[in-house]
Design a protein around this motif. Sequence first.
Motif, PDB file in Angstrom:
ATOM      1  N   LEU A  17       0.830  -1.200   0.000  1.00 47.14           N
ATOM      2  CA  LEU A  17       0.000   0.000   0.000  1.00 47.14           C
ATOM      3  C   LEU A  17       0.870   1.257   0.000  1.00 47.14           C
ATOM      4  N   GLN A  18       1.954   1.191   0.809  1.00 50.07           N
ATOM      5  CA  GLN A  18       2.855   2.352   0.851  1.00 50.07           C
ATOM      6  C   GLN A  18       3.477   2.613  -0.514  1.00 50.07           C
ATOM      7  N   ALA A  19       3.916   1.494  -1.179  1.00 53.90           N
ATOM      8  CA  ALA A  19       4.520   1.660  -2.497  1.00 53.90           C
ATOM      9  C   ALA A  19       3.528   2.168  -3.502  1.00 53.90           C
ATOM     10  N   ASN A  20       2.246   1.676  -3.428  1.00 51.61           N
ATOM     11  CA  ASN A  20       1.219   2.136  -4.365  1.00 51.61           C
ATOM     12  C   ASN A  20       0.917   3.620  -4.151  1.00 51.61           C
ATOM     13  N   GLU A  21       0.911   3.968  -2.865  1.00 51.64           N
ATOM     14  CA  GLU A  21       0.638   5.379  -2.563  1.00 51.64           C
ATOM     15  C   GLU A  21       1.739   6.269  -3.137  1.00 51.64           C
ATOM     16  N   VAL A  22       2.978   5.806  -2.958  1.00 51.09           N
ATOM     17  CA  VAL A  22       4.093   6.583  -3.493  1.00 51.09           C
ATOM     18  C   VAL A  22       4.003   6.683  -4.994  1.00 51.09           C
ATOM     19  N   VAL A  23       3.701   5.517  -5.653  1.00 53.54           N
ATOM     20  CA  VAL A  23       3.600   5.509  -7.112  1.00 53.54           C
ATOM     21  C   VAL A  23       2.474   6.404  -7.581  1.00 53.54           C
ATOM     22  N   SER A  24       1.312   6.295  -6.888  1.00 58.78           N
ATOM     23  CA  SER A  24       0.147   7.109  -7.305  1.00 58.78           C
ATOM     24  C   SER A  24       0.456   8.574  -7.195  1.00 58.78           C
ATOM     25  N   ASN A  25       1.059   8.953  -6.070  1.00 65.19           N
ATOM     26  CA  ASN A  25       1.387  10.374  -5.894  1.00 65.19           C
ATOM     27  C   ASN A  25       2.343  10.846  -6.982  1.00 65.19           C
ATOM     28  N   GLU A  26       3.274  10.000  -7.307  1.00 67.72           N
ATOM     29  CA  GLU A  26       4.244  10.404  -8.322  1.00 67.72           C
ATOM     30  C   GLU A  26       3.591  10.516  -9.683  1.00 67.72           C
ATOM     31  N   LEU A  27       2.713   9.558  -9.976  1.00 65.67           N
ATOM     32  CA  LEU A  27       2.071   9.564 -11.280  1.00 65.67           C
ATOM     33  C   LEU A  27       1.159  10.773 -11.450  1.00 65.67           C
ATOM     34  N   LEU A  28       0.582  11.226 -10.331  1.00 66.99           N
ATOM     35  CA  LEU A  28      -0.250  12.421 -10.407  1.00 66.99           C
ATOM     36  C   LEU A  28       0.601  13.647 -10.728  1.00 66.99           C
ATOM     37  N   ALA A  29       1.869  13.528 -10.360  1.00 65.99           N
ATOM     38  CA  ALA A  29       2.729  14.704 -10.552  1.00 65.99           C
ATOM     39  C   ALA A  29       3.517  14.657 -11.844  1.00 65.99           C
ATOM     40  N   THR A  30       3.418  13.556 -12.575  1.00 62.69           N
ATOM     41  CA  THR A  30       4.203  13.453 -13.806  1.00 62.69           C
ATOM     42  C   THR A  30       3.385  12.794 -14.889  1.00 62.69           C
ATOM     43  N   ALA A  31       3.844  12.876 -16.119  1.00 63.20           N
ATOM     44  CA  ALA A  31       3.069  12.336 -17.241  1.00 63.20           C
ATOM     45  C   ALA A  31       3.775  11.159 -17.888  1.00 63.20           C
ATOM     46  N   ALA A  32       5.129  11.091 -17.860  1.00 67.58           N
ATOM     47  CA  ALA A  32       5.872  10.038 -18.557  1.00 67.58           C
ATOM     48  C   ALA A  32       6.269   8.947 -17.566  1.00 67.58           C
ATOM     49  N   THR A  33       5.599   7.782 -17.641  1.00 66.62           N
ATOM     50  CA  THR A  33       5.891   6.666 -16.721  1.00 66.62           C
ATOM     51  C   THR A  33       6.049   5.375 -17.519  1.00 66.62           C
ATOM     52  N   ALA A  34       6.697   4.384 -16.861  1.00 70.46           N
ATOM     53  CA  ALA A  34       6.852   3.071 -17.472  1.00 70.46           C
ATOM     54  C   ALA A  34       7.010   2.024 -16.379  1.00 70.46           C
ATOM     55  N   LEU A  35       6.516   0.783 -16.635  1.00 72.08           N
ATOM     56  CA  LEU A  35       6.545  -0.290 -15.646  1.00 72.08           C
ATOM     57  C   LEU A  35       7.610  -1.339 -16.015  1.00 72.08           C
ATOM     58  N   TRP A  36       8.141  -1.992 -14.975  1.00 73.04           N
ATOM     59  CA  TRP A  36       9.044  -3.146 -15.170  1.00 73.04           C
ATOM     60  C   TRP A  36       8.725  -4.208 -14.137  1.00 73.04           C
ATOM     61  N   HIS A  37       9.137  -5.459 -14.430  1.00 71.18           N
ATOM     62  CA  HIS A  37       8.722  -6.596 -13.620  1.00 71.18           C
ATOM     63  C   HIS A  37       9.867  -7.631 -13.650  1.00 71.18           C
ATOM     64  N   ILE A  38      10.404  -8.010 -12.426  1.00 70.86           N
ATOM     65  CA  ILE A  38      11.495  -9.006 -12.345  1.00 70.86           C
ATOM     66  C   ILE A  38      11.109 -10.093 -11.342  1.00 70.86           C
ATOM     67  N   GLU A  39      11.234 -11.379 -11.745  1.00 69.25           N
ATOM     68  CA  GLU A  39      10.884 -12.503 -10.884  1.00 69.25           C
ATOM     69  C   GLU A  39      12.159 -13.218 -10.411  1.00 69.25           C
ATOM     70  N   TYR A  40      12.015 -13.885  -9.188  1.00 71.62           N
ATOM     71  CA  TYR A  40      13.157 -14.564  -8.567  1.00 71.62           C
ATOM     72  C   TYR A  40      12.756 -15.974  -8.155  1.00 71.62           C
ATOM     73  N   ASP A  41      13.722 -16.931  -8.224  1.00 73.01           N
ATOM     74  CA  ASP A  41      13.430 -18.316  -7.813  1.00 73.01           C
ATOM     75  C   ASP A  41      13.619 -18.457  -6.311  1.00 73.01           C
ATOM     76  N   GLU A  42      13.475 -19.720  -5.819  1.00 73.84           N
ATOM     77  CA  GLU A  42      13.497 -19.960  -4.376  1.00 73.84           C
ATOM     78  C   GLU A  42      14.863 -19.661  -3.760  1.00 73.84           C
ATOM     79  N   LYS A  43      15.910 -19.634  -4.578  1.00 68.15           N
ATOM     80  CA  LYS A  43      17.237 -19.299  -4.057  1.00 68.15           C
ATOM     81  C   LYS A  43      17.484 -17.800  -4.044  1.00 68.15           C
ATOM     82  N   GLY A  44      16.491 -17.027  -4.488  1.00 65.69           N
ATOM     83  CA  GLY A  44      16.658 -15.589  -4.537  1.00 65.69           C
ATOM     84  C   GLY A  44      17.432 -15.126  -5.750  1.00 65.69           C
ATOM     85  N   GLU A  45      17.516 -15.981  -6.787  1.00 62.68           N
ATOM     86  CA  GLU A  45      18.236 -15.605  -7.998  1.00 62.68           C
ATOM     87  C   GLU A  45      17.251 -15.226  -9.100  1.00 62.68           C
ATOM     88  N   MET A  46      17.621 -14.210  -9.907  1.00 69.41           N
ATOM     89  CA  MET A  46      16.742 -13.703 -10.954  1.00 69.41           C
ATOM     90  C   MET A  46      16.418 -14.810 -11.961  1.00 69.41           C
TER      91      MET A  46
END
Length: 838
Positions: A17-46
């Motif tokens: 929720l904290q991260a979403n709030e931060v993202v939402s506030n930022e997005l309200l203040a800016t127009a150019a945004t982009a998303l990224w997504h990284i997954e990790y296995d059980e050993k914590g490796e990408m």
Amino acid sequence: MDEKNTSLQEMSQEKSLQANEVVSNELLATAATALWHIEYDEKGEMSKCIWSSSFRKMFGYDSQADFPDEWDSWFKLIHPADKEYVEKEYTAALQDYSDAKIYDIEYRMRGKQSGYRWYRDVAHITRRADGTPIVAEGVVVLQKSSVNEQLRLALREAEKANRESQAKTEMLRRTEEFNRSILDKSACGMVSYRLPNHDNMYLNAAALRVFGARDIAEAETEVPRALKAAVFNDPTVVKKLIELQTQDGSVDFECQITNSKGRTSNLLLHSETVMNPLGDRIAYTTFLDISENKRLQAINDRLSKQNHVINGLASEYSSVWLIEDEGKFVRRYKDTNANIFVKEIISFVEQEPSYAEGMEYYKRVCVHEDDWAEFDKKTRYETVLAEIRKKPVYNFVYRRHYQGKIEYFQISYALVDKNSDSSNFVMGFKNINDLVLADHKRSEELAAALAAAEQANIAKTQFLNSMSHDIRTPMNAIIGFTSLAAAHMDKPELLQDYLQKISIASEHLLALINDVLDMSRIESGKMRILEKPLHLSELLQEIRTIIQPDITAKQLDFVVDTIDVVHEHIIADKLRLTQVLLNILGNGVKFNKVGGLISLQIKEERNAPEGCAKYKFVICDTGIGMSKEFQKHIFEPFARAETATVSGIQGTGLGMAITKKIIDMMNGTITVKSKLGEGTEFDVCLTFRIAGGRKEAAKPLPVQTETDIEAALQGKHILLVEDNKLNQEIAQTILTEAGFVIDTADDGTVAVDKLSKAAAGQYDLVLMDIQMPLMDGYEATRQIRSLDTEIASIPIIAMTANAFDEDKEKALATGMNGHLAKPINICLLKKAIAKALL
């Protein structure tokens, strides 16, 4: 464990929720945004990296081909000055299992068609129960941008990511419950608790059974008690467990515990500690109950020892039997068909006799009658058992009827299990006839060797006695006549007679020493046969010249004859061949009668190998002859038909022994035929290689009388190099009286110094001793030859007690012109000097 999962989920949702709030506030203040997504296995490796299309477009890329879903696609565009900072911040947020670290940074990135621009990057990390990351989802915002469409898209992406995060958290909770159910069904025990107070303990079903606890509450008391009693006697394990209280690591060990119900278990344990996402240090111990394995292993070890004993006998013995139940039962373990024991008593054995019955029957059928009493005594059950309780194997050797012969056999006994109270043992039969006979043979050989050693000791004593006698005889004459000469200095005739006798005794003593040294060198293998070209006719002429004075003195006739000699030019050791012939001829002179005859006949045989010539040397005399009994010992050291005391003939008793050994070294033979009072004949057969080419006749030298030589040598200057003062005085006196002018040097260093400073013609010749303290004669000669003056070519003659052939060869190889052996023979000395100077 449930409370922990609930707490983790609540923390994850709050962070989201904290991260979403931060993202939402930022997005309200800016127009150019982009998303990224990284997954990790059980050993914590990408495991997967996804860049959204808006992410690519933000940097001017249109497709995945231009901007692949790889970490480096994004990372390589970051400004070089910002790369270390970005990587450090991202890694810190990823590895903070408590989620206290929020990834929220600004950095510069380069677009495909534009330069560097500032971006803000904010991310949320979803984690497993153990704190390892599952997904990192983030938003990149171009600073001071106001694109609303991109803002709404970013919000939707963020909401979707939040829903996926909650779904994955639920999946983790169910997975944990499933894993716990599996652990409860596992045969391997597991215990976990939180350090340092050992609270929040968890035991699976197997662990509860081993520690005898009904539930976890009871286990919280029982587990520490049982482990403490079992582990604290091993300092190494205790030290490691103490370390694990404060740092990550693991330890493996084995122990035995006894639970509150009195059940003892052998455990194989693995214990380790880790830090959970909440920052707690958790201890995990897994173990396997190996009590049954231990029991089976003990049984296997005991059986293995038994089999080892039985198989050990069975591998070497033709017949092996197992005696059990205090000798009441005999069981056949192995027997070869060739064993007569099987053939003759197999039917009896099948009736399962006792040990005593079986051995009694075996004795009557197989054992030699003379060994029955000893066999009964040695193989009695009580005797055997007493012996094998004292030593690993008990053996007994006896004679036995075997395949129509009497041969030696051995019975061996050994306990099946020496570490138990069992009286079971194995018995093996083995034919050792060859070993016993070989041992008897060795004993006979040792007895023979002992007898030979005793005989050698007797021979040594006889040798020393003979040496003592033979040395004292001429020494007695030398000392006695020296005393008489000193007492009669005023009587010239007596004095001359005494001195002549002293000279004769000295020559005899020198001959004895030379013979003893020759024999020693032959026995030690130091004497060598040095073959060089020689001419037989010249050899015979030299021998005649050497022996003629003795023949003339004894008024003997000497005849030399050659028969069918075709090859006179041969390859042989002239010195040793001369020594052989002179030794035999010398005996013919000594033991001959006045007016007698000596002959030397050389005959060339016709059966020589290719390229060789075979000769038979026949030496005959008309002397006193030898008995048949003495002829058997003539070639033994110190052998004489009559002692010098009885016969009045001087001799060392070594000449013929040396002659025989030299002939052996030359691969020849020598035989003797003799008759008392009539004379003796020696036949020597030798084979030599034929020399290639004919030897040119030597040019005749100008005839010089002894008077001419004496006159030519008068006044010659000689440098005498001798460190022994007495030898120096003798040599100087002899040389001075012979007409030489003598200068002396006490050492090789002095000689080199004098010659290096000498004027041309100051010295005519050097007489060089070999063994000297500071510089020996060899080195002195080398240094003289290296001088850059005319003196470097001065004649040098070795005059030394080093009288062997190799000494002469070494002297000549060093650069000397001749070699004379001490004691000084004035005639030989004059000849050597004349040869070097004239």
